[in-house]
Structure formats: structure tokens, C-alpha cells
Design a protein around this motif. Sequence first.
Motif, PDB file in Angstrom:
ATOM      1  N   LYS A   3       0.812  -1.223   0.000  1.00 17.74           N
ATOM      2  CA  LYS A   3       0.000   0.000   0.000  1.00 17.74           C
ATOM      3  C   LYS A   3       0.843   1.270   0.000  1.00 17.74           C
ATOM      4  N   ASP A  53      -0.252   4.649  -4.384  1.00 14.88           N
ATOM      5  CA  ASP A  53      -0.576   5.949  -4.972  1.00 14.88           C
ATOM      6  C   ASP A  53       0.352   6.284  -6.133  1.00 14.88           C
ATOM      7  N   LYS A  57      -0.639   4.120  -9.100  1.00 12.43           N
ATOM      8  CA  LYS A  57      -1.902   4.613  -9.669  1.00 12.43           C
ATOM      9  C   LYS A  57      -1.634   5.838 -10.542  1.00 12.43           C
ATOM     10  N   SER A 113      -9.497  -1.261 -12.537  1.00 14.68           N
ATOM     11  CA  SER A 113      -9.974  -1.221 -11.158  1.00 14.68           C
ATOM     12  C   SER A 113      -8.784  -1.217 -10.211  1.00 14.68           C
ATOM     13  N   LEU A 120      -8.295  -2.172  -6.208  1.00 12.10           N
ATOM     14  CA  LEU A 120      -8.939  -2.699  -5.007  1.00 12.10           C
ATOM     15  C   LEU A 120      -8.301  -2.092  -3.765  1.00 12.10           C
ATOM     16  N   PRO A 121      -9.077  -1.817  -2.740  1.00 14.95           N
ATOM     17  CA  PRO A 121      -8.513  -1.293  -1.493  1.00 14.95           C
ATOM     18  C   PRO A 121      -7.550  -2.298  -0.866  1.00 14.95           C
ATOM     19  N   ALA A 122      -6.658  -1.801  -0.037  1.00 20.31           N
ATOM     20  CA  ALA A 122      -5.703  -2.669   0.654  1.00 20.31           C
ATOM     21  C   ALA A 122      -6.432  -3.820   1.345  1.00 20.31           C
ATOM     22  N   GLN A 179      -8.224  -6.158   0.055  1.00 23.27           N
ATOM     23  CA  GLN A 179      -9.384  -6.688  -0.685  1.00 23.27           C
ATOM     24  C   GLN A 179      -8.907  -7.640  -1.774  1.00 23.27           C
ATOM     25  N   ASP A 184      -3.031  -7.948   4.403  1.00 23.10           N
ATOM     26  CA  ASP A 184      -3.955  -6.818   4.305  1.00 23.10           C
ATOM     27  C   ASP A 184      -3.291  -5.497   3.922  1.00 23.10           C
ATOM     28  N   VAL A 203      -2.355  -3.903  -2.215  1.00 23.97           N
ATOM     29  CA  VAL A 203      -3.332  -3.236  -3.063  1.00 23.97           C
ATOM     30  C   VAL A 203      -3.253  -3.854  -4.454  1.00 23.97           C
TER      31      VAL A 203
END
Length: 137
Positions: free
Chosen positions: A64, A68, A71, A85, A87-89, A91, A131, A134
Motif C-alpha cells: 500500500k 498511490d 496509480k 480497477s 482494489l482497497p488494501a 481486498q 492486508d 493493493v
Amino acid sequence: DLRLSVAFGTLLLQINLSMEVPESSVVFSDPKELRKLIRSGQYSKPTSGQAPGYLQCNMVILHKSLADAFKEFCLKNPAPCPLVSMLPAGQRHPVDLATDADIVTDLPKYRIFKNGVLIDEPTDIAKYWNDDLVTFL
């Protein structure tokens, strides 16, 4: 400690794009069938062209702390790195794209890198998953 995990692969998603694929490469009419076989270890070949009419995405999984920046890279480079897409951390199910998909088990092979060096090519990434990861599709 694996601070940075990157898995490259492709995940077949349930978005019907009605694209044409030569009949000789048609194997699965529904990507759910293919993901089920991959998940059970019964399919280990490349997935290109295996579910015609459905979107197939490349996948990158990063810690994570790097998400950014990656992305932003994708958004600045949409042709080579389209972002379907993020996905959140933590997920592992892209429910907005394929309700039954699990990014940890649904690719025939993953490539795991640590500090830029390929360290493993497993058929699932459960032992690497945490968890703090990302997923980008």
C-alpha cells in the motif's frame, strides 16, 4: 519479511465486450468455469482468448505504500497500463467486476518479485497475501 509483493498475471472478468475471437481459440463460454478450474488446479495454461467476449486484465499487486505512485503512473500512461480497477488494501475479491473472482487463487501462475528479483512463480499467492496489499487490474 516481504515488504513488497508484486504479482503479475491476468484475471478474466465478467464484463461482456462482445469482441471477436477466432473459433479455434474458443474454449470457455463463461469465465466462471475457467476461474473454477484454475482455482482447483485443473487448468494451468495461459488464459489469453479462453473466454471470448469478456474483459481480460493484467494484474499488479503492490504494498500500500507504493499504491498511490503506481496509480499515478497508470493514469499518466493509460495505453500501456490501463487501470480498470484498483482494489482497497487487503481486498482480494473484485466484486465490482466479477463477484466470484479471487485474485489470490484465480490465475494459473503468478510471478512474485522481491526488490526487483523474481523469487517465485506459484499457482496461488495465499502464503504471500496480507492486508497491506493493493491490487490493480
